[in-house]
Design an enzyme around this catalytic site. Structure first.
Site: not given
Length: 348
Positions: A150-151
């Site tokens: 995930g970012c």
């Protein structure tokens, strides 16, 4: 080498960024793009900035369409990629930009996502530090199933993992507040993502430990050597289309010196092509990472509070998603890790 590539979810922001980077990659040739609602349209109608690929027609997203390619990139909502990937050939390199294969703990998946648990794949954060020494990239060599982080997870993990592995910060009192651009939420039509709601404003969301990236952050920092990892993570939506600026703090282990702290981060990232520790006293801006696969890190010690403060900046669509996917694919295929990627941002 010319490898045939399919990109699923090509009409979204993440899929579009994967395609933008692939269009300049010397070893990948995009032959198939797929979508759900937009199937049947030309890619240029939904991604008009991708001029070199505008002629491709969006196909239905299913295993039959994706099979037969050397590499498949998935940029689908959580719960969607798992259904597709279980029917793809084992020798196809599949890189999932979604959440379906990131978590190793089925109970964490049930708590934060729900639905069928599809199992963990090789984790696509090459720079992730391992408690035993080395980095995650060794697990990516020759892999055929990769889950991209995930970012928000990337921004926090890269910020704090060096201190965890070096034993200079306490893993049980971690706090991170992130300024996040709305492109991380995709193209979903939501009131809080409208320009009239965002411009001139900032607001926190998924507050109080409920954000779905929380267990992934804990998983990564545990991998880096943390015992009893606890993180309080608050994202704040701000009016910039892309980018993450994460301010992460941790309590210093008693007796730790400023030199030991800086040495931990310098040694961790000295040879990393995409993670750069800035000189003492300098801190990154999200603007300096736009379009680049770089993570920029600034480091300070709050002596009064007894805490280290780490400010990290990434482009959520590049190092936070598409760039990490291509970087990991390069490693898996034995290509130079930096192929098709840049450390240079776009300014102004």
């Amino acid at each position: 080498m010319s490898l045939s590539v399919a990109v699923a979810g090509a009409s979204g922001y993440a899929g579009g960024e994967v395609l933008r980077l692939l269009s300049a990659h010397p070893d990948f040739s995009v032959t198939t793009v797929t979508a759900f609602q937009n199937a049947g349209q030309l890619l240029g109608a939904v991604q008009p900035h991708l001029r070199s690929l505008a002629h491709l027609e969006l196909q239905p997203t299913d295993a039959a369409t994706l099979a037969g390619h050397d590499v498949v990139f998935l940029a689908l909502p959580h719960g969607k990629s798992g259904d597709v990937t279980k029917d793809l050939p084992a020798d196809t390199l599949v890189v999932d930009c979604g959440a379906d294969h990131r978590l190793t703990d089925p109970s964490a998946w049930e708590t934060f996502y729900g639905g069928e648990f599809f199992g963990a794949w090789d984790y696509g954060l090459p720079e992730l530090l391992l408690a035993s020494g080395g980095t995650q990239r060794e697990s990516l060599r020759g892999s055929r199933r990769i889950a991209v982080p995930g970012c928000n997870v990337t921004a926090i993990t890269l910020a704090l993992a060096p201190g965890i592995r070096a034993g200079v910060i306490e893993p049980s009192d971690l706090v991170a507040v992130l300024a996040v651009g709305p492109s991380g939420a995709g193209k979903t039509l939501r009131t809080d993502l409208l320009a009239s709601e965002l411009l001139g404003s900032a607001h926190a969301y998924q507050v109080g430990g409920i954000h779905r990236h929380t267990p992934e952050i804990i998983q990564n920092l545990t991998t880096a050597g943390g015992v009893g990892v606890s993180v309080s993570f608050t994202p704040v939506l701000v009016p910039m289309s892309r980018g993450i600026l994460a301010t992460s703090t941790a309590r210093l282990v008693p007796g730790t010196t400023a030199t030991q702290v800086r040495d931990a981060w310098e040694q961790a990232y000295a040879d990393e092509p995409f993670v750069h520790l800035l000189p003492a006293g300098q801190f990154p801006r999200t603007a300096d990472t736009v379009g680049a696969n770089t993570a920029l890190i600034g480091l300070a010690i709050d002596e009064a509070a007894g805490r280290v403060v780490v400010v990290s900046a990434i482009d959520n669509l590049v190092k936070g998603t598409a760039g990490a996917a291509i970087q990991s694919a390069n490693i898996a295929l034995g290509l130079p890790e930096t192929t098709g990627l840049t450390v240079d941002g776009v300014a102004p």
